[in-house]
Design a protein around this motif. Structure first.
Motif, PDB file in Angstrom:
ATOM      1  N   GLU A   1      -5.791 -19.928  -7.040  1.00 49.66           N
ATOM      2  CA  GLU A   1      -7.225 -19.909  -6.729  1.00 49.66           C
ATOM      3  C   GLU A   1      -7.795 -21.325  -6.601  1.00 49.66           C
ATOM      4  O   GLU A   1      -8.734 -21.554  -5.857  1.00 49.66           O
ATOM      5  N   VAL A   2      -7.196 -22.274  -7.305  1.00 47.41           N
ATOM      6  CA  VAL A   2      -7.649 -23.664  -7.207  1.00 47.41           C
ATOM      7  C   VAL A   2      -7.344 -24.211  -5.816  1.00 47.41           C
ATOM      8  O   VAL A   2      -8.175 -24.893  -5.213  1.00 47.41           O
ATOM      9  N   LEU A   3      -6.181 -23.883  -5.291  1.00 48.12           N
ATOM     10  CA  LEU A   3      -5.812 -24.318  -3.946  1.00 48.12           C
ATOM     11  C   LEU A   3      -6.762 -23.726  -2.904  1.00 48.12           C
ATOM     12  O   LEU A   3      -7.209 -24.423  -1.990  1.00 48.12           O
TER      13      LEU A   3
ATOM     14  N   LEU B   1      -6.566 -32.114 -21.802  1.00 48.60           N
ATOM     15  CA  LEU B   1      -6.339 -30.679 -21.878  1.00 48.60           C
ATOM     16  C   LEU B   1      -6.771 -30.161 -23.241  1.00 48.60           C
ATOM     17  O   LEU B   1      -6.713 -30.883 -24.234  1.00 48.60           O
ATOM     18  N   LYS B   2      -7.191 -28.898 -23.293  1.00 52.24           N
ATOM     19  CA  LYS B   2      -7.535 -28.260 -24.561  1.00 52.24           C
ATOM     20  C   LYS B   2      -6.735 -26.970 -24.684  1.00 52.24           C
ATOM     21  O   LYS B   2      -6.215 -26.451 -23.699  1.00 52.24           O
ATOM     22  N   GLU B   3      -6.644 -26.457 -25.925  1.00 52.66           N
ATOM     23  CA  GLU B   3      -5.881 -25.238 -26.231  1.00 52.66           C
ATOM     24  C   GLU B   3      -4.476 -25.340 -25.639  1.00 52.66           C
ATOM     25  O   GLU B   3      -4.062 -24.551 -24.804  1.00 52.66           O
ATOM     26  N   VAL B   4      -3.724 -26.322 -26.123  1.00 51.04           N
ATOM     27  CA  VAL B   4      -2.456 -26.711 -25.522  1.00 51.04           C
ATOM     28  C   VAL B   4      -1.268 -26.191 -26.333  1.00 51.04           C
ATOM     29  O   VAL B   4      -1.292 -26.192 -27.563  1.00 51.04           O
ATOM     30  N   ILE B   5      -0.229 -25.773 -25.602  1.00 57.06           N
ATOM     31  CA  ILE B   5       1.066 -25.484 -26.208  1.00 57.06           C
ATOM     32  C   ILE B   5       2.065 -26.446 -25.586  1.00 57.06           C
ATOM     33  O   ILE B   5       2.258 -26.464 -24.373  1.00 57.06           O
ATOM     34  N   CYS B   6       2.671 -27.260 -26.441  1.00 61.40           N
ATOM     35  CA  CYS B   6       3.657 -28.241 -26.009  1.00 61.40           C
ATOM     36  C   CYS B   6       5.048 -27.677 -26.256  1.00 61.40           C
ATOM     37  O   CYS B   6       5.339 -27.179 -27.344  1.00 61.40           O
ATOM     38  N   THR B   7       5.906 -27.750 -25.241  1.00 60.09           N
ATOM     39  CA  THR B   7       7.285 -27.299 -25.360  1.00 60.09           C
ATOM     40  C   THR B   7       8.195 -28.513 -25.269  1.00 60.09           C
ATOM     41  O   THR B   7       8.046 -29.330 -24.356  1.00 60.09           O
TER      42      THR B   7
ATOM     43  N   GLY C   1     -10.320 -30.084  -8.706  1.00 59.85           N
ATOM     44  CA  GLY C   1     -10.734 -28.697  -8.516  1.00 59.85           C
ATOM     45  C   GLY C   1     -10.187 -27.777  -9.595  1.00 59.85           C
ATOM     46  O   GLY C   1     -10.688 -26.682  -9.795  1.00 59.85           O
ATOM     47  N   GLY C   2      -9.168 -28.232 -10.292  1.00 57.46           N
ATOM     48  CA  GLY C   2      -8.555 -27.426 -11.330  1.00 57.46           C
ATOM     49  C   GLY C   2      -9.205 -27.551 -12.690  1.00 57.46           C
ATOM     50  O   GLY C   2      -8.764 -26.918 -13.652  1.00 57.46           O
ATOM     51  N   GLN C   3     -10.259 -28.344 -12.784  1.00 56.77           N
ATOM     52  CA  GLN C   3     -10.925 -28.508 -14.071  1.00 56.77           C
ATOM     53  C   GLN C   3     -11.475 -27.170 -14.551  1.00 56.77           C
ATOM     54  O   GLN C   3     -12.121 -26.457 -13.799  1.00 56.77           O
ATOM     55  N   GLY C   4     -11.170 -26.849 -15.793  1.00 59.34           N
ATOM     56  CA  GLY C   4     -11.599 -25.569 -16.355  1.00 59.34           C
ATOM     57  C   GLY C   4     -10.570 -24.462 -16.183  1.00 59.34           C
ATOM     58  O   GLY C   4     -10.749 -23.368 -16.706  1.00 59.34           O
ATOM     59  N   HIS C   5      -9.496 -24.734 -15.462  1.00 52.96           N
ATOM     60  CA  HIS C   5      -8.454 -23.738 -15.218  1.00 52.96           C
ATOM     61  C   HIS C   5      -7.203 -24.068 -16.028  1.00 52.96           C
ATOM     62  O   HIS C   5      -6.984 -25.209 -16.418  1.00 52.96           O
ATOM     63  N   PRO C   6      -6.350 -23.055 -16.245  1.00 49.76           N
ATOM     64  CA  PRO C   6      -5.093 -23.330 -16.943  1.00 49.76           C
ATOM     65  C   PRO C   6      -4.155 -24.149 -16.053  1.00 49.76           C
ATOM     66  O   PRO C   6      -4.122 -23.951 -14.831  1.00 49.76           O
TER      67      PRO C   6
ATOM     68  N   HIS D   1      -5.733 -25.804 -20.809  1.00 52.66           N
ATOM     69  CA  HIS D   1      -6.850 -25.777 -19.868  1.00 52.66           C
ATOM     70  C   HIS D   1      -7.278 -27.210 -19.580  1.00 52.66           C
ATOM     71  O   HIS D   1      -7.526 -27.984 -20.502  1.00 52.66           O
ATOM     72  N   LEU D   2      -7.368 -27.529 -18.307  1.00 59.31           N
ATOM     73  CA  LEU D   2      -7.762 -28.870 -17.882  1.00 59.31           C
ATOM     74  C   LEU D   2      -9.252 -29.066 -18.115  1.00 59.31           C
ATOM     75  O   LEU D   2     -10.073 -28.344 -17.562  1.00 59.31           O
ATOM     76  N   VAL D   3      -9.590 -30.034 -18.941  1.00 61.48           N
ATOM     77  CA  VAL D   3     -10.985 -30.334 -19.240  1.00 61.48           C
ATOM     78  C   VAL D   3     -11.505 -31.376 -18.267  1.00 61.48           C
ATOM     79  O   VAL D   3     -12.561 -31.218 -17.673  1.00 61.48           O
TER      80      VAL D   3
END
Length: 100
Positions: A74-76, A40-46, A9-14, A28-30
């Motif tokens: 909102e996904v929940l 994931l796309k547009e990712v920041i890795c820490t 359900g989280g596909q398309g969401h951060p 963002h989960l693709v």
């Protein structure tokens, strides 16, 4: 509710994904699959020590390396609504004594 249903359900969401190694990925989960492998796309890795930040266009995360996953509220809510509708459809048409 199954965690996999929430993840789908989280596909398309951060999302925020923390790995067992301590690294975190925000993006963002693709797509995800039944083994919780994620694209994931547009990712920041820490880094584990939070001293290095790396920006990536895409990343693939293997499900067995995931320690923690955070999705928007909102996904929940959407997942709960989906489960209620699914339950209602399953019970539609049932009822009564069946006659005879």
């Amino acid at each position: 509710m199954l965690p996999l249903a929430l993840l789908r359900g989280g596909q398309g969401h951060p999302v925020l994904v923390e790995l067992k190694s301590g690294e975190t990925y925000n993006g963002h989960l693709v797509q995800c699959d039944s083994w919780m492998n994620m694209h994931l796309k547009e990712v920041i890795c820490t880094s584990k020590d939070a001293d290095k930040f790396t920006r990536m266009l895409e990343v693939y995360i293997r499900g067995n390396t995931v320690k923690y996953l955070r999705l928007p509220d909102e996904v929940l809510e959407k997942a709960r609504e989906y489960e209620v509708r699914k339950h209602e459809r399953r019970n539609a048409g049932r009822g009564g004594y069946g006659g005879g």
